[in-house]
Design an enzyme around this catalytic site. Structure first.
Site: not given
Ligand code: G3I
Length: 301
Positions: A127, A169, A205, A232, A234
């Protein structure tokens, strides 16, 4: 064939899912994973904040759970992602200039070296381009270290793990538009100058439809001499969901250098897109119409 991975394999492709290490103890989740998929991407566990939470202190426990599960079950691993402006550890967020550049390259080298030989494809940079019509790089502290940060990262990754395919990516690059054309021009320039890049990932996406020029866009990148991957995928639930999944699958199959498809999660309840139900399995783990549409598209012809 009767599963996604076997059907894709018959067409020379892999079929993957993004997974979370902390869900591998859920038997419904892992049952679907092991039955249907032959490639995995760590949804969060290999990102910079996860692997280097304090500068110079690397933690691979969660990433290793994913790699070990994959290797024990004959699955490929897509590495995601070595450098990304989002999910930087807080120590890196406050850095800039030559100190940040050194930290970035050290991160790439250390993580790619740790996983050497275990990663099929790395998202080396994720990105890095701006949305909209500018065709510019996205502003970030990474970008402000100098425009050559992307090629420096690819060279460092190649040196660390020569066997891994190295990918760029991004999202909103799935159709032919100013952002994807800017990425296209970068890849063309890298190929002309010998910067090591092997593949381009299209996150995909999608809303309720896929772009009409999706296949043409994948094809123009493939014509530059790189593999392309749907990384990715969906698609929002609605009356067109199964059809859109069918079209996305067909687009990959129509491009000989489209080497695989990854969906961004297993069940709707696993998706980052809350309420959109954008995946192939419902929250109970049942196959959806979208699943059958993908399976039939993989088996057609
Ligand atoms: O693990 C912590 C947990 O300990 C905490 O209590 C909780 C509270 O917010 O957060 C948890 O972490 C989260 C993590 O996902 C695991 O669930 C983060 O806040 C959250 O921001 C994170 O989101 C991820 C996101 O990327 C971050 O930008 C998504 O799961 C993940 O699907 C998403 O994936 C991205 C790709 O990497 C890049 N392309 C876009 C895609 C979708 O946004």
């Amino acid at each position: 064939a009767t599963t996604l991975d076997a059907s894709a394999a018959a067409k020379g492709r892999y079929f993957g899912a993004a997974i979370a290490a902390n869900k591998l103890s859920d038997p419904v989740y892992t049952g679907i994973l092991n039955r249907e998929f032959d490639s995995v991407t760590a949804e969060n566990e290999m990102k910079w904040d996860a692997t280097e939470p304090r500068q110079g202190q690397f933690t691979y426990t969660a990433g290793d759970r994913i790699v070990n599960h994959a290797r024990a079950n004959g699955m490929k691993v897509r590495g995601h992602a070595l450098l990304w402006h989002s999910q930087e550890p807080s120590w890196a967020q406050s850095m800039s200039g030559t100190a940040l550049r050194s930290a970035m390259m050290n991160h790439v080298t250390k993580v790619a070296t740790y996983y050497k030989g275990k990663i099929h494809s790395w998202d080396v940079v994720n990105e890095a381009f701006a949305d909209g019509n500018s065709g510019a790089r996205r502003d970030s502290n990474l970008q402000r270290t100098g425009n050559d940060w992307i090629e420096a990262a690819f060279r460092a990754a190649r040196a660390a793990d020569p066997a891994a395919k190295l990918c760029y990516n991004d999202y909103n690059t799935d159709s032919i538009n100013p952002k994807s054309t800017a990425v296209y021009n970068m890849v063309k320039d890298f190929k002309a100058r010998g910067v090591p890049i092997d593949c381009v990932g299209f996150q995909s996406h999608f809303g309720t439809t896929i772009p009409s020029d999706y296949k043409a866009n994948l094809q123009r990148f493939a014509a530059l001499g790189v593999d392309v991957q749907i990384t990715e995928l969906d698609i929002e639930q609605g009356s067109n969901q199964a059809n859109a999944y069918k079209q996305a699958t067909e687009a990959c199959l129509a491009v000989s250098r489209c080497t695989g498809i990854t969906v961004w999660g297993i069940r709707d309840s696993d998706s980052w897109r809350t309420g959109k139900n954008p995946l192939l399995f419902d929250s109970s783990g049942n196959k959806k119409a979208a699943y059958t549409a993908v399976l039939n598209a993989l088996n057609a012809g």
